[in-house]
Structures are given as C-alpha cells and as structure tokens.
Design an enzyme around this catalytic site. Structure first.
Site, PDB file in Angstrom:
ATOM      1  N   GLY A   1      42.383  48.266  28.500  1.00  0.00           N
ATOM      2  CA  GLY A   1      42.484  46.822  28.337  1.00  0.00           C
ATOM      3  C   GLY A   1      41.439  46.311  27.365  1.00  0.00           C
TER       4      GLY A   1
ATOM      5  N   GLY B   1      40.361  39.511  36.777  1.00  0.00           N
ATOM      6  CA  GLY B   1      39.113  40.146  36.409  1.00  0.00           C
ATOM      7  C   GLY B   1      39.331  41.608  36.063  1.00  0.00           C
TER       8      GLY B   1
ATOM      9  N   HIS C   1      27.944  38.955  46.909  1.00  0.00           N
ATOM     10  CA  HIS C   1      27.962  40.336  46.419  1.00  0.00           C
ATOM     11  C   HIS C   1      28.388  40.385  44.951  1.00  0.00           C
ATOM     12  CE1 HIS C   1      28.779  44.636  46.196  1.00  0.00           C
ATOM     13  NE2 HIS C   1      28.228  44.770  47.384  1.00  0.00           N
TER      14      HIS C   1
END
Length: 568
Positions: free
Chosen positions: A163, A174, A82
């Site tokens: 960020g 991540g 996925h």
C-alpha cells in the site's frame, strides 16, 4: 501431529461490545477455529482476541476479523491510551504445534498482501515476517501511530510494505501490522519473601536486558556510561526473557514476573532453574510458578522430560505422566490447582464429544471393549482386535524397559532402557489410534454399500465409493501390521539385555505383536480380495507377506532368548 497456530490480533475498539461481538463472530465463522479469549479494555479502547486452529483456517479467520473491523471501526474517531496505527492494529501469527516460525512468517506476508489486494488496507510486516530488517521492531512500523500515516505514505523509507496511497480506506482503517513471532509464555515465579526490591534484583539478574551498570557493582553507586555517553548495561543470563519484580496482595508474596518471548532459546524449565539459582544466591527460594494464560503441550512435555532426565529415570511413560512430573517439579500448583486440560492449548482446542467419538473403543475399559467385541455387531472386529493386541505387545515392551531402567545396580544403563521405552510408547500410541481407525474403515465400506443404485449414474458412484472404501479398509490393517512389527525388535532387545526377571513379559510382548501382525494380515487379504482393481491389491498383499515373514523370524528369536533365560 496436528498443525496448530495461534493468532492474537489487537483491535482498536474496547468499549462498544456490539462491535467487538461482531468481530469475534466473524473470526468464529471459520470452521475449525476456536476463540480462546476476548479481552476488551475501556481505557486503552482496545480488544485482544486469542484464537487457534489449523494454519489455513486461522489465516482465513484473521482475514475475516480484519475485514469486519475495517467495516465497523473508523480510525478518524478513535482515541485510547495504547499506541495504535489501525482498526486492526497488530495481527501476529504464532506457531504452536507442527508448524515452524518460518512457515508462520510466510503465511503472515501472504496475509498482509491479501489484506491490501482484496480490502485495500495498508500493511506493514514485522518481527519474523519483516520484509525490511529494521521493521522487525513493531515500534518502527507503528512510529507516529495512525496520525502519521498520510506523511509516511509518501516517504519511500516509511511507507507500508503493501500500500502506498492515502485513500478513503487508509483513512478509515489505518495501517495493520502483520507479523510472526514465537509463542510467548507468561509466568510468575513465587518467592518466599514480601520484598519487591529483592524480587526486582532477581529479575535483573536473569532478564536478557539485565541491569544498569553502577560504580563498584553496588545497587546505589554512580551509573556508568561509555565513551559516547551511553548507559552501560550488564546483561542477564536468560535469552529472550523480560522480567520485573512485584508484590501480589492476593497471595501476600513477591514474584518475579516474566515473559519468555523465545521458548526455543529459553524453555520454561530452564527459566525456572535459573530463577531458582539466582534467588538462592540472594538468600531466597522459589516456592513455585504460576503460568498466566495457556501454553503449548510441548512446553510441559519438554519440562517433564528434563526433570526425568535429571532424576535418571525413564522417559518412556505416557504424556500425561510426563506433564504431571513437570507440574510437580516446578510446583505449578503452588498457589492454585493446575489443570492441564484447562491450561494446554491443544486440550482447549479439542471438541470433547468429537474426540470421545473418535477414540470410542480405545478409551473403553478392557471389559467394555471385550464385551463390545462379543456383541452381535460386526464391529469392532478382527482388525480392531489385532490393533489392540499389538498395543498390548508395545505396552509390555515399554514396561520391561522401564523396569530395567529402574533395576538396582543398572543405574548407568538407564538411558539405554529409556530409549527403548520411548519407542515402545510411540508404537503404543500409534496402535491405539488404529483400534478405532479400523472400525471406522469398516463403517465406510458399509456406508458405500448402502448408497443408492437406482440409475446408471448412481451405480457408477456407488461402485467407485465401494472401491475407494475397500482400498482404505485394506490399508488400515496394513498400517497395523507395520506398527506391530516395530514392537518385535524392541522385544528382542529386552529379551536379550533387559531385566531377566521380566523375560517372560518380553516373550508375551513378542507373541502379542506377532498375533497382531497375523491377524491384521487376514484383514488385508479379505479386503484386497474385494478390490476390482487387482493392480492396487497386489502391492498390499506383497507388503503383508514380507511383514509376516519378518515378524515370524523375530518372534522365534525372542522366544529362543526367553526360553534361554527361563531354563538357565
């Protein structure tokens, strides 16, 4: 109405159950949050968790789950089928009850900022929470997946909303995509055919995307393209709906499988009606529907009201009866029994023991309630009995309205009486709650009197608790008075224009509501007399006096109308 939202985070771990269990435990550690489903997938290496609760509780649980995932999942070693960009890949907030999509969007943006500020996890905001319009599409936020994050961080057009430095935290966790979207209803429409091709044709007719345009409008003609060489599409009839046709071996039938992504644009019942129309146009019939997963209570209530209106029947019946109409109208029990207690989110959230305790008196039989009242216990007392009498008055109003709506020859007036019956049901619901609230308020006063009083500080705290509990105990019967008063104008309308054969019932409704007002007034007065701060007591007493006067006037008008009918 309870404020409820749902969160459906997707975590990038679907094989290690110790990691999955730890994440779910972190989510469950927030009191008031209920985990409804945990769905791990080994091939995708991804787990979908569904949990619900009050908005503030759900947001906190989402934060804790994301923090735990960031500690236990290292994206540098993650592989799966996925698409994904982070240890917590997507984190959507979904309004269920008493909360708007806009409120969820604001919560999502705040959560994304907190995840970066406190944990250092980069975040994109998508769908209704999107800060940049192009990022409404999740695919835009997740483009390139985890592997593209280092280069996206240095690109002003592609860096996260929160960020901008690819550090150790970003490398491990991540980027998380935090969003807000409407509730998605997954539903399959059962067809009286085994033909996938025909089911697919119906799906193409109704889904928003529609079908590819072909020459001559045939299914096999040459595909048509515009001047730019792009495929031309013929849109379907249902907004916010995705659908395909398939065959289910288990049932031996073809279905139109649909995701309704915007239930405000296309409610479930509207989808059912349109799929039924499209199927009939192709010589097919929808034999029923199958809801996959859970739905908000409002989905079934809206459907039930829709079908009652089509039948020109009163909507002033209980919520349970309205949902029963929805189940039968759409044959939701066509393939398997349909239990609303298992399929409705609000019911799944309930702590049954807590709910039973909260409504202990209101859920008793009439005999049990009256015998409990007759016992040597001081509660339930006059306040709860007053609320009960008011509830009976409201129930009689709803009954007369419903009988009038169904009276032969009065078909054109059904909406007039349905509106009254709905108002009566609302008052009834309010007063049923107050039956137990009054007893709970009395218990609070008794608990305050039972507090220790050995020291001066203990005496001070005890006096404050008694004053606060007594003020609350005076306010609850005042609410009973206000609710019961609402039943009297409705009783007057029914006495004046309702079914003459039920005139006496309208009269009893008025007498019960008035008795509730007078009875609750006595409880306001006796509790107000116990208040040390008389400036708090006087507004309660003044409001009670006005309600009694107004209620007496309405009672007399109702009885005059009732006697006119009886003596005619």
């Amino acid at each position: 109405m309870k404020r409820i939202i749902e969160c459906v985070p997707n975590f990038s771990e679907g094989r290690d159950m110790s990691v999955i269990d730890a994440i779910v435990a972190a989510i469950s550690s927030v009191e008031g949050v209920k985990v409804l489903d945990v769905d791990p997938g080994a091939a995708t290496n991804r787990t979908v968790v569904t949990f619900v609760g009050a908005p503030e509780d759900v947001v906190e649980a989402a934060f804790r789950g994301t923090r735990c995932a960031g500690e236990l999942i290292d994206m540098r070693h993650h592989h799966g089928a996925h698409p994904r960009s982070g240890a917590t890949d997507v984190l959507p907030l979904v309004p269920v009850a008493g909360v708007t999509l806009e409120e969820c969007a604001a919560l999502a943006r705040s959560l994304a900022e907190r995840l970066f500020t406190e944990l250092g996890i980069p975040c994109y905001c998508y769908e209704s929470a999107a800060i940049r319009p192009e990022r409404r599409n999740l695919a835009v936020c997740r483009a390139g997946e985890y592997e593209a994050l280092p280069e996206k961080m240095v690109d002003p057009e592609r860096r996260p909303d929160f960020g901008g430095v690819y550090d150790d935290t970003a490398a491990r966790c991540g980027a998380t995509n935090v969003g807000a979207r409407n509730f998605l209803v997954a539903v399959n429409f059962n067809l009286n055919t085994t033909s996938v091709r025909r089911a697919m044709a119906v799906a193409f007719d109704v889904r928003e995307k529609g079908r590819k345009a072909r020459e001559g409008g045939s299914l096999t003609g040459r595909l048509l393209k515009d001047a730019a060489g792009e495929q031309i599409w013929i849109p379907g009839t249902l907004k916010g709906c995705k659908a395909i046709g398939w065959y289910i071996d288990e049932y031996g039938i073809a279905q139109v499988s649909m995701n309704i992504t915007d239930i405000s644009a296309t409610p479930l019942h509207a989808a059912f009606e349109e799929v039924s129309r499209a199927a009939a146009a192709r010589g097919l019939r929808v034999t029923g529907a199958e809801i996959v997963g859970l739905v908000p209570k409002s989905v079934l209530l809206d459907a039930g009201r829709f079908y009652l209106e089509k039948q020109r029947r009163s909507l002033g019946i209980s919520g349970d009866e309205i949902m029963k109409i929805a189940v039968k109208s759409m044959s939701l029990d066509d393939l398997a029994p349909f239990n609303v207690r298992e399929k409705v989110i609000e019911y799944r959230m309930e702590d049954e023991a807590a709910e039973a305790a909260k409504h202990r008196l209101a859920r008793m039989s009439v005999e049990a309630f009256t015998r409990e009242t007759a016992s040597e216990s001081a509660a339930p007392g006059g306040g709860s009995v007053s609320a009960c009498m008011g509830a009976f008055g409201a129930a009689l109003v709803a009954m007369v309205a419903n009988l009038s709506a169904h009276k032969r020859g009065w078909d054109e007036r059904w909406k007039e009486f349905s509106d009254v019956a709905e108002q009566g049901q609302a008052v009834l619901d309010e007063l049923l709650e107050l039956i137990d609230e009054d007893t709970a308020a009395f218990d609070m006063v008794m608990e305050a009197f039972g507090m220790p009083k050995g020291s001066d500080e203990e005496k001070r705290l005890r006096d404050e608790a008694i004053e606060s509990a007594t003020l609350h105990a005076a306010g609850v019967p005042l609410r009973t008075m206000e609710a019961s008063l609402k039943a009297l104008p409705l009783a007057l309308r029914m006495a004046e224009s309702g079914n003459p054969a039920s005139a006496s019932d309208a009269g009893v409704a008025a007498l019960a509501a008035y008795a509730a007002v007078e009875g609750a007034a006595l409880n306001v007065r006796i509790n107000a007399a116990g208040l040390s701060d008389k400036s708090s007591a006087e507004p309660l007493l003044e409001r009670a006096r006005r309600i009694v006067s107004e209620a007496a006037d309405l009672r007399d008008k109702v009885l005059a109308e009732v006697n006119r009918h009886i003596d005619a």
